[in-house]
Write a protein that holds these residues in place. Structure first.
Motif, PDB file in Angstrom:
ATOM      1  N   GLY A 107      54.370 -10.622 -20.714  1.00 35.13           N
ATOM      2  CA  GLY A 107      53.051 -10.482 -20.132  1.00 35.13           C
ATOM      3  C   GLY A 107      52.445  -9.167 -20.594  1.00 35.13           C
ATOM      4  N   TYR A 108      51.164  -8.988 -20.337  1.00 39.49           N
ATOM      5  CA  TYR A 108      50.470  -7.818 -20.886  1.00 39.49           C
ATOM      6  C   TYR A 108      49.174  -7.604 -20.120  1.00 39.49           C
ATOM      7  CZ  TYR A 108      49.019 -12.112 -23.095  1.00 39.49           C
ATOM      8  OH  TYR A 108      48.661 -13.419 -23.291  1.00 39.49           O
ATOM      9  N   VAL A 109      48.817  -6.328 -19.936  1.00 37.73           N
ATOM     10  CA  VAL A 109      47.561  -5.946 -19.298  1.00 37.73           C
ATOM     11  C   VAL A 109      47.034  -4.720 -20.034  1.00 37.73           C
ATOM     12  CG1 VAL A 109      46.376  -5.363 -17.159  1.00 37.73           C
ATOM     13  CG2 VAL A 109      48.492  -6.695 -17.064  1.00 37.73           C
ATOM     14  N   LEU A 110      45.787  -4.761 -20.417  1.00 41.44           N
ATOM     15  CA  LEU A 110      45.152  -3.619 -21.063  1.00 41.44           C
ATOM     16  C   LEU A 110      44.026  -3.112 -20.176  1.00 41.44           C
ATOM     17  CD1 LEU A 110      44.995  -1.915 -23.750  1.00 41.44           C
ATOM     18  CD2 LEU A 110      43.088  -3.415 -24.371  1.00 41.44           C
ATOM     19  N   ASP A 111      43.948  -1.805 -20.003  1.00 41.98           N
ATOM     20  CA  ASP A 111      42.845  -1.203 -19.275  1.00 41.98           C
ATOM     21  C   ASP A 111      41.542  -1.523 -20.019  1.00 41.98           C
ATOM     22  OD1 ASP A 111      40.942   0.453 -18.113  1.00 41.98           O
ATOM     23  OD2 ASP A 111      42.266   2.181 -18.010  1.00 41.98           O
ATOM     24  N   PRO A 112      40.583  -2.196 -19.357  1.00 37.74           N
ATOM     25  CA  PRO A 112      39.335  -2.556 -20.044  1.00 37.74           C
ATOM     26  C   PRO A 112      38.573  -1.363 -20.608  1.00 37.74           C
ATOM     27  CG  PRO A 112      39.524  -3.733 -17.962  1.00 37.74           C
ATOM     28  CD  PRO A 112      40.615  -2.718 -17.981  1.00 37.74           C
ATOM     29  N   GLU A 113      38.817  -0.176 -20.064  1.00 36.77           N
ATOM     30  CA  GLU A 113      38.151   1.008 -20.587  1.00 36.77           C
ATOM     31  C   GLU A 113      38.535   1.286 -22.035  1.00 36.77           C
ATOM     32  OE1 GLU A 113      35.781   2.690 -19.013  1.00 36.77           O
ATOM     33  OE2 GLU A 113      35.990   1.287 -17.323  1.00 36.77           O
ATOM     34  N   HIS A 114      39.628   0.668 -22.488  1.00 35.49           N
ATOM     35  CA  HIS A 114      40.100   0.899 -23.852  1.00 35.49           C
ATOM     36  C   HIS A 114      40.203  -0.404 -24.638  1.00 35.49           C
ATOM     37  CE1 HIS A 114      40.872   4.948 -22.490  1.00 35.49           C
ATOM     38  NE2 HIS A 114      41.527   4.452 -21.459  1.00 35.49           N
ATOM     39  N   GLY A 115      39.412  -1.395 -24.217  1.00 35.47           N
ATOM     40  CA  GLY A 115      39.399  -2.678 -24.900  1.00 35.47           C
ATOM     41  C   GLY A 115      38.580  -2.638 -26.177  1.00 35.47           C
ATOM     42  N   GLY A 116      38.703  -3.701 -26.951  1.00 40.17           N
ATOM     43  CA  GLY A 116      37.907  -3.840 -28.162  1.00 40.17           C
ATOM     44  C   GLY A 116      38.374  -3.008 -29.337  1.00 40.17           C
ATOM     45  N   GLN A 117      39.550  -2.414 -29.239  1.00 41.24           N
ATOM     46  CA  GLN A 117      40.060  -1.571 -30.317  1.00 41.24           C
ATOM     47  C   GLN A 117      41.340  -2.117 -30.940  1.00 41.24           C
ATOM     48  OE1 GLN A 117      39.705   2.803 -29.456  1.00 41.24           O
ATOM     49  NE2 GLN A 117      39.251   2.090 -27.370  1.00 41.24           N
ATOM     50  N   GLY A 118      41.753  -3.302 -30.509  1.00 37.46           N
ATOM     51  CA  GLY A 118      42.948  -3.908 -31.065  1.00 37.46           C
ATOM     52  C   GLY A 118      44.248  -3.418 -30.452  1.00 37.46           C
ATOM     53  N   TYR A 119      44.174  -2.632 -29.378  1.00 43.68           N
ATOM     54  CA  TYR A 119      45.398  -2.113 -28.768  1.00 43.68           C
ATOM     55  C   TYR A 119      46.274  -3.233 -28.199  1.00 43.68           C
ATOM     56  CZ  TYR A 119      43.395   2.642 -28.883  1.00 43.68           C
ATOM     57  OH  TYR A 119      42.862   3.843 -29.261  1.00 43.68           O
ATOM     58  N   ALA A 120      45.651  -4.229 -27.571  1.00 45.43           N
ATOM     59  CA  ALA A 120      46.432  -5.306 -26.963  1.00 45.43           C
ATOM     60  C   ALA A 120      47.219  -6.070 -28.021  1.00 45.43           C
ATOM     61  CB  ALA A 120      45.522  -6.250 -26.182  1.00 45.43           C
ATOM     62  N   THR A 121      46.576  -6.408 -29.131  1.00 48.93           N
ATOM     63  CA  THR A 121      47.272  -7.122 -30.206  1.00 48.93           C
ATOM     64  C   THR A 121      48.405  -6.276 -30.759  1.00 48.93           C
ATOM     65  OG1 THR A 121      45.261  -8.324 -30.786  1.00 48.93           O
ATOM     66  CG2 THR A 121      46.988  -8.223 -32.452  1.00 48.93           C
ATOM     67  N   GLU A 122      48.155  -5.004 -30.953  1.00 47.24           N
ATOM     68  CA  GLU A 122      49.178  -4.105 -31.486  1.00 47.24           C
ATOM     69  C   GLU A 122      50.367  -3.998 -30.525  1.00 47.24           C
ATOM     70  OE1 GLU A 122      49.278   0.545 -33.022  1.00 47.24           O
ATOM     71  OE2 GLU A 122      47.415  -0.618 -33.184  1.00 47.24           O
ATOM     72  N   ALA A 123      50.076  -3.873 -29.241  1.00 47.95           N
ATOM     73  CA  ALA A 123      51.137  -3.722 -28.256  1.00 47.95           C
ATOM     74  C   ALA A 123      51.954  -5.003 -28.082  1.00 47.95           C
ATOM     75  CB  ALA A 123      50.544  -3.299 -26.914  1.00 47.95           C
ATOM     76  N   VAL A 124      51.284  -6.155 -28.001  1.00 46.25           N
ATOM     77  CA  VAL A 124      52.006  -7.405 -27.800  1.00 46.25           C
ATOM     78  C   VAL A 124      52.816  -7.768 -29.049  1.00 46.25           C
ATOM     79  CG1 VAL A 124      51.782  -9.864 -27.274  1.00 46.25           C
ATOM     80  CG2 VAL A 124      50.385  -8.188 -26.051  1.00 46.25           C
ATOM     81  N   THR A 125      52.284  -7.470 -30.215  1.00 47.76           N
ATOM     82  CA  THR A 125      53.072  -7.670 -31.437  1.00 47.76           C
ATOM     83  C   THR A 125      54.355  -6.857 -31.372  1.00 47.76           C
ATOM     84  OG1 THR A 125      51.091  -8.097 -32.765  1.00 47.76           O
ATOM     85  CG2 THR A 125      53.064  -7.421 -33.951  1.00 47.76           C
ATOM     86  N   ALA A 126      54.239  -5.612 -30.928  1.00 47.32           N
ATOM     87  CA  ALA A 126      55.427  -4.761 -30.802  1.00 47.32           C
ATOM     88  C   ALA A 126      56.392  -5.302 -29.759  1.00 47.32           C
ATOM     89  CB  ALA A 126      55.000  -3.335 -30.444  1.00 47.32           C
ATOM     90  N   LEU A 127      55.861  -5.839 -28.657  1.00 49.24           N
ATOM     91  CA  LEU A 127      56.716  -6.405 -27.610  1.00 49.24           C
ATOM     92  C   LEU A 127      57.496  -7.606 -28.128  1.00 49.24           C
ATOM     93  CD1 LEU A 127      57.518  -6.403 -24.586  1.00 49.24           C
ATOM     94  CD2 LEU A 127      55.595  -7.959 -24.206  1.00 49.24           C
ATOM     95  N   VAL A 128      56.824  -8.490 -28.850  1.00 46.23           N
ATOM     96  CA  VAL A 128      57.499  -9.661 -29.404  1.00 46.23           C
ATOM     97  C   VAL A 128      58.561  -9.237 -30.408  1.00 46.23           C
ATOM     98  CG1 VAL A 128      57.168 -11.717 -30.828  1.00 46.23           C
ATOM     99  CG2 VAL A 128      55.559 -11.206 -28.984  1.00 46.23           C
ATOM    100  N   GLU A 129      58.239  -8.258 -31.236  1.00 47.70           N
ATOM    101  CA  GLU A 129      59.234  -7.800 -32.202  1.00 47.70           C
ATOM    102  C   GLU A 129      60.431  -7.166 -31.514  1.00 47.70           C
ATOM    103  OE1 GLU A 129      59.762  -5.244 -36.287  1.00 47.70           O
ATOM    104  OE2 GLU A 129      57.793  -5.946 -35.663  1.00 47.70           O
ATOM    105  N   LEU A 130      60.191  -6.391 -30.482  1.00 49.11           N
ATOM    106  CA  LEU A 130      61.281  -5.793 -29.719  1.00 49.11           C
ATOM    107  C   LEU A 130      62.201  -6.884 -29.157  1.00 49.11           C
ATOM    108  CD1 LEU A 130      60.884  -2.975 -27.082  1.00 49.11           C
ATOM    109  CD2 LEU A 130      62.160  -5.044 -26.521  1.00 49.11           C
ATOM    110  N   ALA A 131      61.600  -7.940 -28.616  1.00 46.10           N
ATOM    111  CA  ALA A 131      62.380  -9.002 -27.994  1.00 46.10           C
ATOM    112  C   ALA A 131      63.168  -9.826 -29.006  1.00 46.10           C
ATOM    113  CB  ALA A 131      61.456  -9.915 -27.187  1.00 46.10           C
TER     114      ALA A 131
END
Length: 209
Positions: A107-131
């Motif tokens: 699961g994943y949650v991004l603070d909307p104040e920092h949306g639109g910069q690709g952080y969510a995709t970058e973070a979830v990609t890292a999470l999947v790779e970690l797993a």
């Protein structure tokens, strides 16, 4: 819930712009600040309204290890959090031990104040790779999955960008807090699929990388 061997990994896990690490109780008040927003909680399992209760609920020895926080490397600002819940796969009794702790829900949650910069995709990609990456750099799981309301288009598109595929859609199987029965959707990815996908992400950087 199945305990994952997070203590065996090196933290933080770094991507180009982000650092991911296990949450502490001190992080939870910052997490509450954005999770309690209506626009964030709309598609989540619940909307927390009491900060102290949120910290107590999520700060227990059982719950805290499920949460990873995402910080921006440039200034250490906490911009979101990730969820990793180890699970046993379904198996017949004779082979059940081989299915123990082999998959996880993400699961994943991004603070909307920092949306639109690709952080969510970058973070979830890292999470999947970690797993899905083999031990010792990753957890060596064989499968990850995510469950969501099918109407949550931004979340579905994020999962598809990362590489998960739609496995199924349940017809009005999920009750929203507004009283509507909505379709649910399941996305998943196997470790073999992750390793073989075109343009697979580079391995996560270790501290100092």
């Amino acid at each position: 819930m199945v305990a994952l061997a997070l203590d065996s990994l090196t933290w933080p896990r770094r991507t180009a712009r982000l650092a991911i690490r296990p949450a502490t109780r001190e992080d939870l008040r910052r997490v509450f600040a954005y999770r309690s927003r209506e626009d964030v909680a709309h598609w989540m399992t619940h909307r927390p309204t009491d900060e102290d209760a949120f910290v107590e609920e999520h700060g227990t020895p059982e719950r805290l290890p499920l949460t990873l926080v995402v910080e921006r490397r440039s200034d250490g600002l906490l911009v979101g959090d990730l969820y990793l819940h180890g699970e046993d796969a379904w198996a017949q009794r004779e082979v059940a031990e081989r299915a123990a702790g082999v998959q996880a829900e993400i699961g994943y949650v991004l603070d909307p104040e920092h949306g639109g910069q690709g952080y969510a995709t970058e973070a979830v990609t890292a999470l999947v790779e970690l797993a899905l990456s083999p031990v010792p750099d990753g957890l060596g799981l064989r499968r990850v999955h995510a469950e969501l309301f099918a109407d949550n288009g931004p979340s579905a598109r994020l999962l598809e960008r990362v590489g998960l595929r739609l496995e199924g859609r349940g017809r009005q199987d999920s009750l929203h807090r507004d009283g509507r029965w909505l379709d649910g959707a399941s996305y998943a990815l196997l470790a073999d699929e992750w390793a073989a996908r075109p343009g697979a992400a580079a391995p996560l950087r270790r501290p100092g990388g």
